[in-house]
Design an enzyme around this catalytic site. Structure first.
Site, short mmCIF file in Angstrom:
data_model
loop_
_atom_site.label_atom_id
_atom_site.label_comp_id
_atom_site.label_asym_id
_atom_site.label_seq_id
_atom_site.Cartn_x
_atom_site.Cartn_y
_atom_site.Cartn_z
N HIS A 296 0.84 -1.20 0.00
CA HIS A 296 0.00 0.00 0.00
C HIS A 296 0.88 1.25 0.00
O HIS A 296 2.01 1.23 0.48
CB HIS A 296 -0.92 0.00 1.23
CG HIS A 296 -1.83 -1.19 1.28
ND1 HIS A 296 -2.90 -1.36 0.43
CD2 HIS A 296 -1.80 -2.29 2.08
CE1 HIS A 296 -3.50 -2.49 0.70
NE2 HIS A 296 -2.86 -3.08 1.69
N ALA B 213 12.27 -20.80 7.41
CA ALA B 213 10.84 -20.89 7.72
C ALA B 213 10.29 -19.57 8.25
O ALA B 213 10.94 -18.89 9.06
CB ALA B 213 10.60 -21.99 8.75
N ALA C 46 15.15 -18.01 9.88
CA ALA C 46 13.73 -18.23 10.16
C ALA C 46 13.13 -17.03 10.88
O ALA C 46 13.72 -16.48 11.81
CB ALA C 46 13.56 -19.48 11.01
#
Length: 199
Positions: A110, A140, A158
């Site tokens: 946005h 991850a 991660a």
């Protein structure tokens, strides 16, 4: 409603380009994302409508992509379960990239710098391409934000949120992601010595 705020409400169906065909595509994408195993991966790779792909691309179940026609995969790419890609600005994933479970890649966001009299829902989208270079590993639950390039053989730990470019062979972690260490360069002489010859 604040003074000067337009009365217009977001027309979500119009913004998303809703039509019966659009609806059907989302049902198909949902089904494709749910099929398990190697067969599911083959179906996703072949039927999702990607903009380009090399050989040996594996996409585990739970995958979802917006604007898949703007996603380009290299060769020997692996995406683990639950990955999400918003490719409104274009996403390129080079050869030998590993992407861990639940990784999110955004190339669209946005406009925070748009007309302050308008809510974000009524402003134009901002689109910036994302590039994941050869041999990189996204751990991850990592999030890659619009405009980011992850360099060759870089590692995103991660859970990291990456808002700036990651140099080649650099390990980054944290929110926002920061460099932890630099990985060693290969010993070119050794590699050449081990390479097969044509003799």
């Amino acid at each position: 409603m604040p003074a000067g705020m337009p009365e217009k409400r977001p027309d979500w169906a119009h913004r998303s380009g809703w039509s019966p065909a659009w609806e059907l595509k989302r049902w198909v994408k949902c089904w494709l994302g749910s099929v398990p195993g190697r067969i599911g991966s083959v179906l996703r790779v072949r039927l999702y409508g990607f903009g380009g792909r090399g050989s040996d691309v594996f996409i585990a179940e739970g995958f979802w992509a917006e604007y898949p026609q703007s996603v380009r995969f290299g060769t020997s790419v692996g995406l683990n379960r639950g990955c999400f890609i918003n490719a409104g600005g274009g996403v390129t994933i080079d050869d030998w990239v590993l992407i861990g479970p639940n990784v999110t890649i955004y190339s669209q966001t946005h406009d925070l710098d748009g007309d302050p009299a308008l809510p974000l829902a009524l402003r134009a989208d901002v689109r910036r391409p994302v590039h994941i270079a050869e041999g990189a590993w996204l751990g991850a639950n990592a999030t890659i934000l619009p405009g980011v390039t992850v360099g060759e053989y870089a590692v995103v730990a991660a859970g990291a949120v990456v808002s700036r470019d990651v140099p080649a062979r650099t390990v980054v972690a944290g929110v926002p992601a920061a460099a932890l260490r630099t990985l060693p360069e290969p010993e070119v002489a050794h590699i050449r010595a081990e390479a097969p010859t044509s003799e």
